[in-house]
Design an enzyme around this catalytic site. Structure first.
Site, PDB file in Angstrom:
ATOM      1  N   GLY A   1      31.375  89.986  13.238  1.00  0.00           N
ATOM      2  CA  GLY A   1      30.634  88.746  13.503  1.00  0.00           C
ATOM      3  C   GLY A   1      31.588  87.579  13.377  1.00  0.00           C
TER       4      GLY A   1
ATOM      5  N   GLN B   1      34.324  79.042  12.111  1.00  0.00           N
ATOM      6  CA  GLN B   1      35.512  79.834  11.734  1.00  0.00           C
ATOM      7  C   GLN B   1      36.674  79.636  12.711  1.00  0.00           C
ATOM      8  OE1 GLN B   1      33.030  83.593  10.966  1.00  0.00           O
ATOM      9  NE2 GLN B   1      34.663  83.771   9.446  1.00  0.00           N
TER      10      GLN B   1
ATOM     11  N   CYS C   1      34.911  88.831   4.765  1.00  0.00           N
ATOM     12  CA  CYS C   1      34.839  87.673   5.660  1.00  0.00           C
ATOM     13  C   CYS C   1      36.231  87.386   6.192  1.00  0.00           C
ATOM     14  CB  CYS C   1      34.313  86.457   4.902  1.00  0.00           C
ATOM     15  SG  CYS C   1      34.144  84.982   5.925  1.00  0.00           S
ATOM     16  N   LEU C   2      36.326  87.135   7.483  1.00  0.00           N
ATOM     17  CA  LEU C   2      37.623  86.844   8.096  1.00  0.00           C
ATOM     18  C   LEU C   2      38.221  85.545   7.545  1.00  0.00           C
ATOM     19  CD1 LEU C   2      36.728  87.859  11.753  1.00  0.00           C
ATOM     20  CD2 LEU C   2      38.203  89.120  10.164  1.00  0.00           C
TER      21      LEU C   2
ATOM     22  N   HIS D   1      24.892  86.448   6.828  1.00  0.00           N
ATOM     23  CA  HIS D   1      26.256  86.018   6.500  1.00  0.00           C
ATOM     24  C   HIS D   1      26.703  84.930   7.489  1.00  0.00           C
ATOM     25  CE1 HIS D   1      30.640  87.118   5.468  1.00  0.00           C
ATOM     26  NE2 HIS D   1      30.767  86.398   6.578  1.00  0.00           N
ATOM     27  N   GLU D   2      26.409  85.126   8.779  1.00  0.00           N
ATOM     28  CA  GLU D   2      26.844  84.163   9.805  1.00  0.00           C
ATOM     29  C   GLU D   2      26.047  82.864   9.731  1.00  0.00           C
ATOM     30  OE1 GLU D   2      29.535  84.897  10.951  1.00  0.00           O
ATOM     31  OE2 GLU D   2      29.560  87.055  10.773  1.00  0.00           O
TER      32      GLU D   2
ATOM     33  N   HIS E   1      27.434  80.653   7.211  1.00  0.00           N
ATOM     34  CA  HIS E   1      28.597  79.881   7.688  1.00  0.00           C
ATOM     35  C   HIS E   1      28.152  78.589   8.366  1.00  0.00           C
ATOM     36  CE1 HIS E   1      32.206  82.281   7.006  1.00  0.00           C
ATOM     37  NE2 HIS E   1      31.679  83.364   7.543  1.00  0.00           N
TER      38      HIS E   1
HETATM   39  O1  GNR Z   1      33.903  91.433  10.001  1.00  0.00           O
HETATM   40  C1  GNR Z   1      33.083  91.178   9.121  1.00  0.00           C
HETATM   41  N1  GNR Z   1      32.550  92.180   8.391  1.00  0.00           N
HETATM   42  C2  GNR Z   1      31.476  92.011   7.541  1.00  0.00           C
HETATM   43  C3  GNR Z   1      31.195  93.025   6.640  1.00  0.00           C
HETATM   44  C4  GNR Z   1      30.131  92.910   5.782  1.00  0.00           C
HETATM   45  C5  GNR Z   1      29.334  91.799   5.813  1.00  0.00           C
HETATM   46  C6  GNR Z   1      29.604  90.769   6.682  1.00  0.00           C
HETATM   47  C7  GNR Z   1      30.663  90.864   7.548  1.00  0.00           C
HETATM   48  S1  GNR Z   1      30.985  89.590   8.673  1.00  0.00           S
HETATM   49  C8  GNR Z   1      32.732  89.772   8.831  1.00  0.00           C
HETATM   50  C9  GNR Z   1      33.289  88.791   9.842  1.00  0.00           C
HETATM   51  C10 GNR Z   1      33.053  87.370   9.360  1.00  0.00           C
HETATM   52  O2  GNR Z   1      33.693  86.841   8.515  1.00  0.00           O
HETATM   53  N2  GNR Z   1      32.033  86.747   9.897  1.00  0.00           N
HETATM   54  O3  GNR Z   1      31.727  85.514   9.493  1.00  0.00           O
HETATM   55 NI    NI Z   2      32.422  85.371   7.441  1.00  0.00          NI
END
Ligand code: GNR
Ligand code: NI
Length: 175
Positions: free
Chosen positions: A48, A53, A97-98, A139-140, A143
């Site tokens: 995601g 980001q 998270c990236l 999670h997104e 952000h």
């Molecule tokens: O690549 C991603 N893997 C992930 C694993 C578990 C819960 C959420 C994520 S999202 C993350 C990519 C990211 O940072 N998205 O904002």
């Molecule tokens: Ni993230």
């Protein structure tokens, strides 16, 4: 399509803490951003990505949770996503998270959420999410509100996580 740089907490914390603004119209310029985000996400690789980001503070998310297994790529786009309701039942998942590279920890969130959003073509949609999809969309959307998964951890764990990312970035610089 272009792979863009991903902001990380060591250098770009203030930008990542911003609240993103709603999109006025799903037009070709927005689709170009979504195309770049998808390519950036696949390259990373991740499942995601929120527009902030890549430094663009608008309420846009791309996702592909099919990635990594044998199922064909299934890109998804969410513009101005809203959570209409959430289950009382909770679910714990080990998140990453990236923007917080190499850090993983468990976060508890509602197990199921009902979503409303605009798709790649600007069409209004409603959908139920569960499992990894529910984890990822929450999670997104965090952000988009300037919230990182480490904000769900204790202050001690959060501070350690940021320090670790900063240390790794410095080591990378010195290498
Ligand atoms: O690549 C991603 N893997 C992930 C694993 C578990 C819960 C959420 C994520 S999202 C993350 C990519 C990211 O940072 N998205 O904002
Ligand atoms: Ni993230």
């Amino acid at each position: 399509m272009t792979i863009r740089d991903i902001l990380t907490v060591d250098a770009d914390m203030a930008a990542l803490k911003q609240k993103s603004t709603p999109v006025a119209a799903v037009d070709d310029a927005l689709r170009a951003l979504m195309d770049d985000m998808l390519e950036t996400m696949y390259d990373a690789p991740g499942i995601g990505l929120a527009a902030i980001q890549v430094g663009v503070p608008v309420r846009v998310i791309v996702m592909d949770i099919a990635k990594g297994n044998e199922t064909p790529a299934e890109p998804r786009y969410f513009v101005n996503p809203e959570i209409l309701s959430a289950s009382d039942e909770m679910f714990v998942y080990e998140e990453g998270c990236l923007s917080v590279p190499e850090i993983f920890d468990e976060v508890e969130r509602p197990a199921r959420v009902r979503l409303r959003y605009l798709d790649y073509h600007g069409k209004k949609r409603e959908e139920d999410a569960e499992g990894l999809f529910a984890v990822c969309i929450q999670h997104e959307i965090d952000h988009l509100n300037g919230v990182l998964f480490i904000d769900h951890l204790s202050r001690l764990k959060r501070n350690r996580a940021v320090a670790k990312v900063k240390k790794a970035a410095k080591a990378e610089m010195d290498a």
